[in-house]
Design a protein around this motif. Structure first.
Motif, PDB file in Angstrom:
ATOM      1  N   ALA A 220      65.014  54.562  92.642  1.00  0.00           N
ATOM      2  CA  ALA A 220      66.292  53.771  91.806  1.00  0.00           C
ATOM      3  C   ALA A 220      66.588  52.854  93.167  1.00  0.00           C
ATOM      4  O   ALA A 220      66.954  53.207  94.161  1.00  0.00           O
ATOM      5  CB  ALA A 220      67.272  54.542  91.328  1.00  0.00           C
ATOM      6  N   ARG A 221      66.895  51.496  92.696  1.00  0.00           N
ATOM      7  CA  ARG A 221      67.272  50.463  93.758  1.00  0.00           C
ATOM      8  C   ARG A 221      68.748  50.557  93.944  1.00  0.00           C
ATOM      9  O   ARG A 221      69.153  50.043  95.054  1.00  0.00           O
ATOM     10  CB  ARG A 221      66.979  49.067  93.274  1.00  0.00           C
ATOM     11  N   ALA A 222      69.650  50.960  93.110  1.00  0.00           N
ATOM     12  CA  ALA A 222      70.752  51.023  93.307  1.00  0.00           C
ATOM     13  C   ALA A 222      71.255  52.170  94.521  1.00  0.00           C
ATOM     14  O   ALA A 222      70.595  53.028  94.707  1.00  0.00           O
ATOM     15  CB  ALA A 222      71.762  51.606  91.841  1.00  0.00           C
ATOM     16  N   GLY A 223      72.197  51.642  95.346  1.00  0.00           N
ATOM     17  CA  GLY A 223      72.544  52.452  96.372  1.00  0.00           C
ATOM     18  C   GLY A 223      72.176  52.176  97.583  1.00  0.00           C
ATOM     19  O   GLY A 223      72.738  53.036  98.668  1.00  0.00           O
ATOM     20  N   TRP A 224      70.999  51.449  97.429  1.00  0.00           N
ATOM     21  CA  TRP A 224      70.384  51.362  99.039  1.00  0.00           C
ATOM     22  C   TRP A 224      71.207  50.219  99.875  1.00  0.00           C
ATOM     23  O   TRP A 224      71.499  49.177  99.535  1.00  0.00           O
ATOM     24  CB  TRP A 224      68.876  51.004  98.899  1.00  0.00           C
ATOM     25  N   ARG A 225      71.365  50.387 101.068  1.00  0.00           N
ATOM     26  CA  ARG A 225      72.236  49.372 101.670  1.00  0.00           C
ATOM     27  C   ARG A 225      71.027  49.083 103.132  1.00  0.00           C
ATOM     28  O   ARG A 225      70.644  50.086 103.637  1.00  0.00           O
ATOM     29  CB  ARG A 225      73.389  50.077 102.329  1.00  0.00           C
ATOM     30  N   GLU A 226      70.912  47.893 103.397  1.00  0.00           N
ATOM     31  CA  GLU A 226      70.172  47.465 104.317  1.00  0.00           C
ATOM     32  C   GLU A 226      70.802  47.561 105.957  1.00  0.00           C
ATOM     33  O   GLU A 226      71.923  47.234 106.038  1.00  0.00           O
ATOM     34  CB  GLU A 226      69.398  46.147 104.602  1.00  0.00           C
ATOM     35  N   VAL A 227      70.106  48.342 106.782  1.00  0.00           N
ATOM     36  CA  VAL A 227      71.034  48.437 108.183  1.00  0.00           C
ATOM     37  C   VAL A 227      70.480  47.218 108.917  1.00  0.00           C
ATOM     38  O   VAL A 227      69.224  46.963 108.969  1.00  0.00           O
ATOM     39  CB  VAL A 227      70.384  49.714 108.808  1.00  0.00           C
ATOM     40  N   PRO A 228      71.605  46.619 109.575  1.00  0.00           N
ATOM     41  CA  PRO A 228      71.422  45.422 110.288  1.00  0.00           C
ATOM     42  C   PRO A 228      70.532  45.954 111.619  1.00  0.00           C
ATOM     43  O   PRO A 228      70.496  47.011 111.998  1.00  0.00           O
ATOM     44  CB  PRO A 228      72.851  45.083 110.500  1.00  0.00           C
ATOM     45  N   ASP A 229      69.654  44.776 112.021  1.00  0.00           N
ATOM     46  CA  ASP A 229      68.908  45.046 113.052  1.00  0.00           C
ATOM     47  C   ASP A 229      69.934  45.230 114.264  1.00  0.00           C
ATOM     48  O   ASP A 229      70.874  45.006 114.461  1.00  0.00           O
ATOM     49  CB  ASP A 229      68.266  43.775 113.331  1.00  0.00           C
TER      50      ASP A 229
END
Ligand code: GLN
Length: 251
Positions: A220-229
């Protein structure tokens, strides 16, 4: 570059976690969406490490594409765990394609994966390698950057270093010795995931008492957060903390 996944939470089957979801790690083997710095597929081997109830680890790895390993699929449906680290590998040019080069690396109670490469290998990190004791060097699992990073980190953790300190310190040292390296590291002791982003993608999902850290989101795409470099991620089932690594790279 390789793709990895770390999971902590309620017990799931390895198949539910790694094979069945949309854009699963299995799919990322032949169709990764966000490869950076070379490589198009992750077919040079794979590994899956999981924790048993007593805190010890078990592991399956092979120097074949994950999609060809039918026996792993059968095992994956049966094995359930609440703590997993898995990776699919795209070997860096010049590095051997052997089972010992496939993450996760382990010492029996910890799991480690590296997504990226150390530039100028091996000369650039000769000093780091020289700090290992001879037995650790002689028993390096493969002549790869990732195996060396694990040998160094393992020794420091066994000597009592806190992984939350030792992991970012290692990134800082390698970047100082080998600028332009790509160093997404992922470490677990079974209750904590410690991960870095250094020029590769990483995502985190924390919900329903479970935390997942992955090179690419799946399911599921909901809930994912991209971690900054250039971040350090310290995640448990209760809490996810992101800290900038920036200062370290400028040392
Ligand atoms: N450099 C490591 C290896 O060859 C990791 C490769 C990757 O992230 N693609 O195993």
């Amino acid at each position: 570059m390789c793709r990895h996944v770390g999971y902590l939470g309620p017990a799931v089957s390895l198949a539910e976690l790694l094979l069945e979801p949309e854009h699963s790690l299995l799919e990322q083997t032949w169709a990764p969406a966000d490869m950076r710095g070379g490589g198009t597929i992750n077919a040079d081997g794979f590994g899956v490490g999981w924790y048993r109830a007593d805190g010890s680890t078990a592991r399956h790895r092979a120097a074949v594409p994950m999609w060809t390993d039918q026996s792993f699929r059968e095992t994956a449906r049966e094995v359930r765990s609440g703590a997993v680290v898995a990776a699919v590998r795209s070997a860096t040019v010049g590095m051997p394609v052997v089972p010992g080069a496939c993450a996760p690396f382990t010492d029996g109670s910890r799991l480690f994966s590296h997504n990226g490469r150390v530039t100028g290998w091996p000369d650039s990190v000769a000093k780091l390698a020289a700090r290992l004791d001879v037995v650790d060097l002689l028993t390096l699992e493969a002549a790869t950057d990732s195996a060396l990073l694990w040998a160094v980190l393992r020794q420091r953790v066994l000597d009592g270093a806190d992984p939350e300190v030792a992991v970012p310190e290692l990134v800082g040292e390698v970047v100082a010795a080998a600028p332009d390296s790509r160093l997404n590291l992922l470490f677990s002791d079974g209750t904590r995931l410690v991960a870095t982003t250094w020029t590769h993608s990483l995502w985190v999902r924390h919900e329903h008492g479970a935390v997942t850290v992955a090179s690419e989101p799946f399911g599921a795409r909901a809930g994912w957060r991209e971690v900054p470099d250039r971040s350090l991620v310290v995640a448990t089932v209760d809490d996810v903390e992101l800290r900038p690594l920036e200062e370290m790279g400028e040392r």
